[in-house]
Design a protein around this motif. Sequence first.
Motif, PDB file in Angstrom:
ATOM      1  N   ASP A   1      32.936  40.611  28.620  1.00 26.49           N
ATOM      2  CA  ASP A   1      32.989  38.910  27.605  1.00 26.49           C
ATOM      3  C   ASP A   1      33.507  37.894  28.731  1.00 26.49           C
ATOM      4  OD1 ASP A   1      32.371  37.353  25.431  1.00 26.49           O
ATOM      5  OD2 ASP A   1      33.426  38.432  24.213  1.00 26.49           O
ATOM      6  N   MET A   2      33.774  37.518  29.550  1.00 22.82           N
ATOM      7  CA  MET A   2      33.991  37.396  31.172  1.00 22.82           C
ATOM      8  C   MET A   2      34.703  35.840  30.304  1.00 22.82           C
ATOM      9  SD  MET A   2      32.865  35.948  34.713  1.00 22.82           S
ATOM     10  CE  MET A   2      32.582  34.277  33.899  1.00 22.82           C
ATOM     11  N   ILE A   3      36.164  35.514  30.608  1.00 24.39           N
ATOM     12  CA  ILE A   3      37.035  34.904  30.144  1.00 24.39           C
ATOM     13  C   ILE A   3      37.829  34.826  32.053  1.00 24.39           C
ATOM     14  CG2 ILE A   3      37.790  35.641  28.381  1.00 24.39           C
ATOM     15  CD1 ILE A   3      40.461  36.272  30.126  1.00 24.39           C
ATOM     16  N   GLU A   4      38.641  32.915  31.448  1.00 20.41           N
ATOM     17  CA  GLU A   4      38.878  33.045  33.140  1.00 20.41           C
ATOM     18  C   GLU A   4      40.221  32.283  32.458  1.00 20.41           C
ATOM     19  OE1 GLU A   4      36.843  29.098  34.790  1.00 20.41           O
ATOM     20  OE2 GLU A   4      38.340  29.344  36.438  1.00 20.41           O
ATOM     21  N   THR A   5      41.131  33.342  33.358  1.00 19.71           N
ATOM     22  CA  THR A   5      42.799  32.343  33.292  1.00 19.71           C
ATOM     23  C   THR A   5      42.704  30.973  33.251  1.00 19.71           C
ATOM     24  OG1 THR A   5      43.443  33.622  35.590  1.00 19.71           O
ATOM     25  CG2 THR A   5      43.284  35.081  33.282  1.00 19.71           C
ATOM     26  N   SER A   6      44.425  31.012  32.935  1.00 19.79           N
ATOM     27  CA  SER A   6      45.005  29.587  33.979  1.00 19.79           C
ATOM     28  C   SER A   6      45.334  29.648  34.728  1.00 19.79           C
ATOM     29  CB  SER A   6      46.079  29.434  32.555  1.00 19.79           C
ATOM     30  OG  SER A   6      46.675  30.309  33.032  1.00 19.79           O
ATOM     31  N   LYS A   7      45.375  31.487  35.629  1.00 21.23           N
ATOM     32  CA  LYS A   7      45.320  30.592  37.482  1.00 21.23           C
ATOM     33  C   LYS A   7      43.921  30.864  38.054  1.00 21.23           C
ATOM     34  CE  LYS A   7      49.392  33.838  37.267  1.00 21.23           C
ATOM     35  NZ  LYS A   7      49.789  34.639  37.801  1.00 21.23           N
ATOM     36  N   GLY A   8      43.172  31.013  36.755  1.00 16.11           N
ATOM     37  CA  GLY A   8      41.578  30.717  37.697  1.00 16.11           C
ATOM     38  C   GLY A   8      40.721  32.310  37.981  1.00 16.11           C
ATOM     39  N   GLN A   9      41.163  33.050  37.142  1.00 13.67           N
ATOM     40  CA  GLN A   9      40.813  34.229  37.472  1.00 13.67           C
ATOM     41  C   GLN A   9      39.915  35.216  36.401  1.00 13.67           C
ATOM     42  OE1 GLN A   9      43.898  37.301  37.016  1.00 13.67           O
ATOM     43  NE2 GLN A   9      44.654  37.500  39.056  1.00 13.67           N
ATOM     44  N   LEU A  10      38.768  34.785  37.017  1.00 11.02           N
ATOM     45  CA  LEU A  10      37.201  35.300  36.046  1.00 11.02           C
ATOM     46  C   LEU A  10      37.004  36.892  35.320  1.00 11.02           C
ATOM     47  CD1 LEU A  10      34.901  33.618  37.986  1.00 11.02           C
ATOM     48  CD2 LEU A  10      36.193  32.571  35.755  1.00 11.02           C
ATOM     49  N   ILE A  11      37.745  37.126  34.763  1.00 10.49           N
ATOM     50  CA  ILE A  11      38.362  38.935  34.232  1.00 10.49           C
ATOM     51  C   ILE A  11      36.734  39.290  33.505  1.00 10.49           C
ATOM     52  CG2 ILE A  11      39.713  39.860  33.202  1.00 10.49           C
ATOM     53  CD1 ILE A  11      42.525  38.612  33.552  1.00 10.49           C
ATOM     54  N   GLY A  12      35.934  40.184  33.698  1.00  5.74           N
ATOM     55  CA  GLY A  12      35.230  41.073  33.033  1.00  5.74           C
ATOM     56  C   GLY A  12      35.082  41.788  34.225  1.00  5.74           C
ATOM     57  N   ARG A  13      33.981  43.656  33.619  1.00  4.96           N
ATOM     58  CA  ARG A  13      33.331  44.314  34.309  1.00  4.96           C
ATOM     59  C   ARG A  13      32.344  43.284  35.111  1.00  4.96           C
ATOM     60  NH1 ARG A  13      36.187  47.689  35.850  1.00  4.96           N
ATOM     61  NH2 ARG A  13      36.622  49.051  35.010  1.00  4.96           N
ATOM     62  N   GLY A  14      32.297  43.611  36.362  1.00  2.10           N
ATOM     63  CA  GLY A  14      31.532  43.579  37.454  1.00  2.10           C
ATOM     64  C   GLY A  14      31.654  42.272  38.244  1.00  2.10           C
ATOM     65  N   ALA A  15      32.416  41.605  37.346  1.00  6.01           N
ATOM     66  CA  ALA A  15      32.531  40.288  37.752  1.00  6.01           C
ATOM     67  C   ALA A  15      32.931  39.850  39.763  1.00  6.01           C
ATOM     68  CB  ALA A  15      33.824  39.866  37.392  1.00  6.01           C
ATOM     69  N   SER A  16      33.772  41.478  40.123  1.00  4.13           N
ATOM     70  CA  SER A  16      33.887  41.078  41.138  1.00  4.13           C
ATOM     71  C   SER A  16      32.561  42.326  41.789  1.00  4.13           C
ATOM     72  CB  SER A  16      35.559  41.672  41.546  1.00  4.13           C
ATOM     73  OG  SER A  16      35.439  41.978  43.202  1.00  4.13           O
ATOM     74  N   ASP A  17      32.078  43.140  41.238  1.00  6.86           N
ATOM     75  CA  ASP A  17      31.831  44.639  41.794  1.00  6.86           C
ATOM     76  C   ASP A  17      30.256  44.881  41.048  1.00  6.86           C
ATOM     77  OD1 ASP A  17      31.725  47.319  42.868  1.00  6.86           O
ATOM     78  OD2 ASP A  17      33.016  48.062  41.936  1.00  6.86           O
ATOM     79  N   ASP A  18      29.450  44.391  40.878  1.00  8.38           N
ATOM     80  CA  ASP A  18      29.221  43.445  42.603  1.00  8.38           C
ATOM     81  C   ASP A  18      28.128  42.283  41.860  1.00  8.38           C
ATOM     82  OD1 ASP A  18      29.295  43.025  45.318  1.00  8.38           O
ATOM     83  OD2 ASP A  18      27.608  44.219  45.539  1.00  8.38           O
ATOM     84  N   LYS A  19      28.387  41.786  41.166  1.00  7.04           N
ATOM     85  CA  LYS A  19      27.846  40.513  39.979  1.00  7.04           C
ATOM     86  C   LYS A  19      27.734  39.795  41.022  1.00  7.04           C
ATOM     87  CE  LYS A  19      26.314  43.294  36.081  1.00  7.04           C
ATOM     88  NZ  LYS A  19      26.794  42.673  34.373  1.00  7.04           N
TER      89      LYS A  19
ATOM     90  N   HIS B   1      36.796  48.846  40.047  1.00 10.90           N
ATOM     91  CA  HIS B   1      36.741  50.263  39.070  1.00 10.90           C
ATOM     92  C   HIS B   1      37.614  50.533  38.031  1.00 10.90           C
ATOM     93  CE1 HIS B   1      33.930  52.644  41.851  1.00 10.90           C
ATOM     94  NE2 HIS B   1      33.385  50.853  41.760  1.00 10.90           N
ATOM     95  N   SER B   2      39.093  49.425  37.960  1.00 16.89           N
ATOM     96  CA  SER B   2      39.968  49.615  37.448  1.00 16.89           C
ATOM     97  C   SER B   2      39.773  49.137  35.892  1.00 16.89           C
ATOM     98  CB  SER B   2      41.631  49.103  38.199  1.00 16.89           C
ATOM     99  OG  SER B   2      41.541  49.846  39.091  1.00 16.89           O
ATOM    100  N   ILE B   3      40.810  48.660  35.047  1.00  9.89           N
ATOM    101  CA  ILE B   3      40.574  48.018  33.926  1.00  9.89           C
ATOM    102  C   ILE B   3      41.013  46.081  34.699  1.00  9.89           C
ATOM    103  CG2 ILE B   3      41.717  49.093  31.967  1.00  9.89           C
ATOM    104  CD1 ILE B   3      44.705  48.283  32.891  1.00  9.89           C
ATOM    105  N   ASN B   4      40.132  45.721  33.290  1.00 11.18           N
ATOM    106  CA  ASN B   4      40.996  43.755  33.902  1.00 11.18           C
ATOM    107  C   ASN B   4      40.086  43.498  35.471  1.00 11.18           C
ATOM    108  OD1 ASN B   4      42.106  43.571  31.518  1.00 11.18           O
ATOM    109  ND2 ASN B   4      43.936  44.281  32.650  1.00 11.18           N
ATOM    110  N   GLU B   5      39.117  43.874  35.518  1.00 18.58           N
ATOM    111  CA  GLU B   5      38.927  43.767  36.967  1.00 18.58           C
ATOM    112  C   GLU B   5      38.285  41.966  37.102  1.00 18.58           C
ATOM    113  OE1 GLU B   5      34.781  46.201  37.462  1.00 18.58           O
ATOM    114  OE2 GLU B   5      34.206  44.682  38.862  1.00 18.58           O
ATOM    115  N   LYS B   6      38.426  41.512  38.410  1.00 16.98           N
ATOM    116  CA  LYS B   6      38.165  40.270  38.082  1.00 16.98           C
ATOM    117  C   LYS B   6      38.036  39.717  39.438  1.00 16.98           C
ATOM    118  CE  LYS B   6      42.443  39.487  40.767  1.00 16.98           C
ATOM    119  NZ  LYS B   6      41.932  38.852  42.569  1.00 16.98           N
ATOM    120  N   LEU B   7      37.379  37.945  39.933  1.00 18.54           N
ATOM    121  CA  LEU B   7      36.941  37.705  40.226  1.00 18.54           C
ATOM    122  C   LEU B   7      38.051  36.456  40.548  1.00 18.54           C
ATOM    123  CD1 LEU B   7      35.431  37.888  43.345  1.00 18.54           C
ATOM    124  CD2 LEU B   7      33.495  36.823  41.982  1.00 18.54           C
ATOM    125  N   ASP B   8      38.883  35.834  41.654  1.00 23.78           N
ATOM    126  CA  ASP B   8      38.937  34.178  41.203  1.00 23.78           C
ATOM    127  C   ASP B   8      37.935  33.555  41.188  1.00 23.78           C
ATOM    128  OD1 ASP B   8      42.290  35.185  41.626  1.00 23.78           O
ATOM    129  OD2 ASP B   8      41.277  36.333  42.631  1.00 23.78           O
TER     130      ASP B   8
END
Lengths: 479, 479
Positions: free
Chosen positions: B119-137, B448-455
Amino acid sequence: MVNEASLETFYKIVDQNQDDYVERLREAVAIPSISSIVGHRDDVVRMSHWLTSLFEKLGIKYEARDIGSHVMDNVDLKLPPIILGTYGNDPNKKTILVYGHYDVQPALLEDGWSSKPFDMIETSKGQLIGRGASDDKGPIIGWLNAIEAHQNAEIDFPVNLKICFEGMEENGSEGLEELIANEADKYFKGVDAVCISDNYWLGVTKPCLTYGLRGICAYKVTICGPGKDLHSGVFGGTVHEPMTDLFHLFSKLVAPNGDILITGINDDVAPLTDEENKVYQSLEFSLNELHSAIESKTNIYDNEIETLQHRWRYPSLTIHGIEGAFSSSGFKTVLPAKVIGKFSIRIVPNMDPKRVNELVEKFLKDEFAKLGSKNTLSIECLHSAKAWLSSPHHWNYVAASKAVERIFKCKPDLTREGGSIPVTLTFQDALNKNVLLLPMGRGDDGAHSINEKLDRSNYIQGIKLFGAYLHEIASCKAE
Amino acid sequence: MVNEASLETFYKIVDQNQDDYVERLREAVAIPSISSIVGHRDDVVRMSHWLTSLFEKLGIKYEARDIGSHVMDNVDLKLPPIILGTYGNDPNKKTILVYGHYDVQPALLEDGWSSKPFDMIETSKGQLIGRGASDDKGPIIGWLNAIEAHQNAEIDFPVNLKICFEGMEENGSEGLEELIANEADKYFKGVDAVCISDNYWLGVTKPCLTYGLRGICAYKVTICGPGKDLHSGVFGGTVHEPMTDLFHLFSKLVAPNGDILITGINDDVAPLTDEENKVYQSLEFSLNELHSAIESKTNIYDNEIETLQHRWRYPSLTIHGIEGAFSSSGFKTVLPAKVIGKFSIRIVPNMDPKRVNELVEKFLKDEFAKLGSKNTLSIECLHSAKAWLSSPHHWNYVAASKAVERIFKCKPDLTREGGSIPVTLTFQDALNKNVLLLPMGRGDDGAHSINEKLDRSNYIQGIKLFGAYLHEIASCKAE
């Protein structure tokens, strides 16, 4: 003087009733009193009731002592009772305390048993196969059969018997040590000697009396590096790896030939006396038996005497494993962050656990410092127990030896064992009385393995042996 | 020459549509396409459908290649398809192959995620947190967003694009190598260069191009002693213990300071040239970042350059663990009968896996012979992969470097990585074309960790970077 006629009558009754004794053992084996599995706790309690029914039938006064509860696999479980029994109270007789346990190891047909483990069968060779047959239901029922046979034969029971049967032996004997300490001057008051039948002959044909056990000092060595497991590709070569440190450290503990390399550790080992050395010359033991037990020829010593001496009277060090590293099949590119190496030292007379701990700690710290690692080391002694050594010249042993000669027409081997049976030392220390280990089963009974068995002849002759032992006790002079 | 006006329009469109791109990523993250869990295989397939719908919408020709089935956890499972796409077929344009993967690592809220992992969320710092956000979707959708932005801006797409998206990357890339080999002269015919976006910046502020990866040789070393596990009390000190042998043997492999001690192993390591050394002088990397990544200060080298050189260009050896020994918590008096030690060597240019195998085998056999143990040793190389090293002077890299300067106003770091990305070497060997690793995410994305994110900024600037890279490709001279 032993009343020879009485004994002969006793033997005859035992022989006559042997099929009943086998049926009685079958009933007991059928109760899967596995103390280490939550779902079988009720069976352990059921086994205690089975026993106390028999106590009642035989007129043995008893108490089933509630020893509280414990937590196992996150379940709060009531502990099975420790059954304390008293048979006879004649101030003119000696009082012997017999100990045994009514719980058993786990067993599943799928483990490779050739028959259902709790459905005792008898093979054409007279092997009674079933979980607990030898460890320890055969021996504890053996004592009760011996009492019954005296009643049937209308022979006076030669001693006062105190009984201590626990239901947690295969799971750490929870609560036992405390009970023994508390009851030393109460329930166990007046005990003259202790007899435990919970070990085995050295081989398969010759009975033995066991007068020594090695002790143990068990250690947990933790090396901490990174805060979490790392990818070995990304971090390998740039951080001090706890696994590398642990392998260096543990490689310093013991040589491939078994020599312990910890500085000073061998200094206190009791020297081998001529008298002790003589005991080793005539033991029923061959390297073939060792090869068959270890299913290989990877023995260090090429002769029986050195092998037994290193099993019984010299210390050894075993590395058991590592917690925290990758242990599954397959492969994983992990650089473990925190690893816990576990090893134990079997200690012997005159090693002192406290001194061993000091030497181990100093040695590991010194060796770790030499590695120049930035990781951290911590050492914990998980538990320790002194070695136990009794005197085979004590009247308790002399009586047992004479009893063996009566039943088996040979002198017993005088053996020691490499493992520890903590209750032995507990009784000796708490009661300050001689403790004898008087095994019923053979060396190949496979107590904790699949197809555990007790030979019918060992069971039946064992009952006679127990009776004869008590008669010899009655007639010997206690110094 | 790059059409500057077209690029500016493209950037504007990307900025205008950025919220749509984030929503698109959210949709993709919501599909838990975990390739290593049986119960999620349908989700992986669902993810492939989600992608091919987008391919259709964008007019990308595609084939969803059925690559058969495999057995996982005793279940026969159909493999998710490899999606092959073709966008454009102009003989006057270069053809670039982009690779990525649409499967993800497992993730559970209970693992410690601060929000539901799918359930991807965006933090106030603009981090898109969700599994696969960065690796590799994020990266694979980035390429598709770049195509769409060109369509929206009505700009000619600068190259022909070939696409290869797999759904098994996090589970061994089953079937990929075979497909690439088979399609080298078919589907992938005419490819001029390859670009993979599946790694990360070295740090958190400066983009990089990655031109090298270490290889690996993974080993399984089996020491067999007794035919079954033994009781350490009964047999300790009398048999050669496989654990003792393994600790001695593995302690010889690598020093606590990371130096590999296997005879001859370091001889082939490519010498450090002045040119290569220069690359290390200006990298965005500090020991603080290392300390934060390893959550400790257990680094071997006290400076950034040696640290990175030992991560990227020198071999390392990690002991991963032992199979067959006691590995649980608590304590067990076991003398393990057969233990399997596992270690791997990260290899670098110019080490040859075959030569490494020979040296490892000889060294272990020689050292084992010195132990004088009666146990037996066997060594198996589980898998090996050469190191990969590309040239940052190749036009593929030059184009990417110019693109970075356009978007980020700085020259990219030229980095290597310590781990391996097998597909890199597979493409290079099968197609014989230059391969570029062009990361979208930052070094702290926690793939591969918890709280994977893509800015969000990495995602949006990454889309621009991909577009600019393809424009630079179009305008550069391919030698």
